[in-house]
Design an enzyme around this catalytic site. Structure first.
Site, short mmCIF file in Angstrom:
data_model
loop_
_atom_site.label_atom_id
_atom_site.label_comp_id
_atom_site.label_asym_id
_atom_site.label_seq_id
_atom_site.Cartn_x
_atom_site.Cartn_y
_atom_site.Cartn_z
N GLY A 46 0.85 -1.19 0.00
CA GLY A 46 0.00 0.00 0.00
C GLY A 46 0.88 1.23 0.00
O GLY A 46 2.06 1.16 0.36
N GLN A 51 2.93 10.09 1.75
CA GLN A 51 4.24 9.44 1.88
C GLN A 51 5.18 9.83 0.76
O GLN A 51 6.40 9.63 0.87
CB GLN A 51 4.08 7.91 1.89
N CYS A 94 5.69 -0.19 7.64
CA CYS A 94 5.37 1.03 6.91
C CYS A 94 6.61 1.49 6.18
O CYS A 94 7.70 1.53 6.77
CB CYS A 94 4.89 2.12 7.87
N LEU A 95 6.45 1.86 4.91
CA LEU A 95 7.60 2.31 4.13
C LEU A 95 8.18 3.60 4.72
O LEU A 95 9.34 3.92 4.46
CB LEU A 95 7.20 2.52 2.67
N HIS A 136 -4.70 1.39 7.32
CA HIS A 136 -3.33 1.94 7.48
C HIS A 136 -3.14 3.10 6.50
O HIS A 136 -2.61 4.16 6.88
CB HIS A 136 -2.33 0.80 7.23
N GLU A 137 -3.58 2.93 5.24
CA GLU A 137 -3.40 3.99 4.23
C GLU A 137 -4.30 5.19 4.54
O GLU A 137 -3.88 6.34 4.40
CB GLU A 137 -3.70 3.47 2.83
N HIS A 140 -2.78 7.43 7.02
CA HIS A 140 -1.76 8.34 6.47
C HIS A 140 -2.40 9.65 5.99
O HIS A 140 -1.78 10.71 6.08
CB HIS A 140 -1.03 7.69 5.29
O1 GNR Z 1 4.02 -2.57 2.72
C1 GNR Z 1 3.31 -2.43 3.71
N1 GNR Z 1 2.96 -3.53 4.44
C2 GNR Z 1 2.00 -3.51 5.43
C3 GNR Z 1 1.90 -4.63 6.26
C4 GNR Z 1 0.94 -4.67 7.25
C5 GNR Z 1 0.07 -3.61 7.43
C6 GNR Z 1 0.17 -2.50 6.62
C7 GNR Z 1 1.12 -2.44 5.62
S1 GNR Z 1 1.22 -1.05 4.58
C8 GNR Z 1 2.90 -1.07 4.14
C9 GNR Z 1 3.22 -0.01 3.10
C10 GNR Z 1 2.96 1.36 3.68
O2 GNR Z 1 3.72 1.93 4.41
N2 GNR Z 1 1.84 1.93 3.37
O3 GNR Z 1 1.53 3.13 3.87
NI NI Z 2 2.52 3.23 5.78
#
Ligand code: GNR
Ligand code: NI
Length: 173
Positions: A46, A51, A94-95, A136-137, A140
């Site tokens: 995601g 980001q 999270c990246l 999660h997205e 952000h």
């Molecule tokens: O790559 C991602 N893996 C992930 C694993 C578990 C829950 C959420 C994520 S999102 C993350 C990529 C990211 O930072 N998206 O904002």
């Molecule tokens: Ni993230």
């Protein structure tokens, strides 16, 4: 298509509430394509526009497993319409918090509304990993990171390590 640099915490641009997109046009479609390319390259499942330094309510997701056909999702102005009472816990990454992981508990299922890449309103239901990644997205877009859902102690350990890594990196340059 182009790869976009991904911001790493601590960064004030990751704490801003992103603005709704008035209309999904070619500029927004190009941003979503660039975000997907950046996400696949990372690799990640995601990515949210803040980001990559764009304070707009745009996310991309693909939870297809390796070997499966890709299932890219492009969502604009996503809004949660319903959250299940049932909760689910995933070990999240999270990246923007590279190399740090923590268990996060969220609603197990959601229903949401968004605009798609054709500027058409859509509703979808999600459960499992997809529901977690979408939440999660969407976090952000409101300046919220997964560490904001864990204990302050764990959060501060992760954020301090990332701040230190940034300092050391700046000295080395
Ligand atoms: O790559 C991602 N893996 C992930 C694993 C578990 C829950 C959420 C994520 S999102 C993350 C990529 C990211 O930072 N998206 O904002
Ligand atoms: Ni993230």
């Amino acid at each position: 298509m182009a790869l976009l640099p991904v911001l790493v915490a601590p960064d004030p641009r990751l704490k801003i509430k992103a603005k709704p997109v008035p209309q999904v046009d070619d500029t927004v479609r190009r941003l979503m394509d660039d975000m997907l390319e950046t996400m696949y390259e990372a690799p990640g499942i995601g990515l949210a526009a803040p980001q990559v330094g764009r304070p707009v309510r745009v996310i991309v997701v693909d939870v297809a497993r390796e070997g499966e056909a890709p299932q890219p999702l492009r969502l604009v102005n996503p809004e949660i319409l319903w959250r299940s009472e049932e909760l689910a816990t995933y070990n999240e990454g999270c990246l923007s918090l590279p190399e740090h992981y923590a268990d996060v508990t969220r609603p197990a299922e959601i229903r949401l509304r968004c605009l798609d890449e054709r500027n058409e309103t859509r509703e979808m239901e999600a459960k499992g990993l997809l529901a977690t990644v979408l939440q999660h997205e969407m976090d952000h877009l409101d300046g919220v990171l997964f560490v904001d859902h864990i204990s302050p102690l764990k959060r501060n350990i992760i954020l301090r390590k990332l701040a230190k890594a940034k300092r050391l990196n700046a000295e080395a340059v």
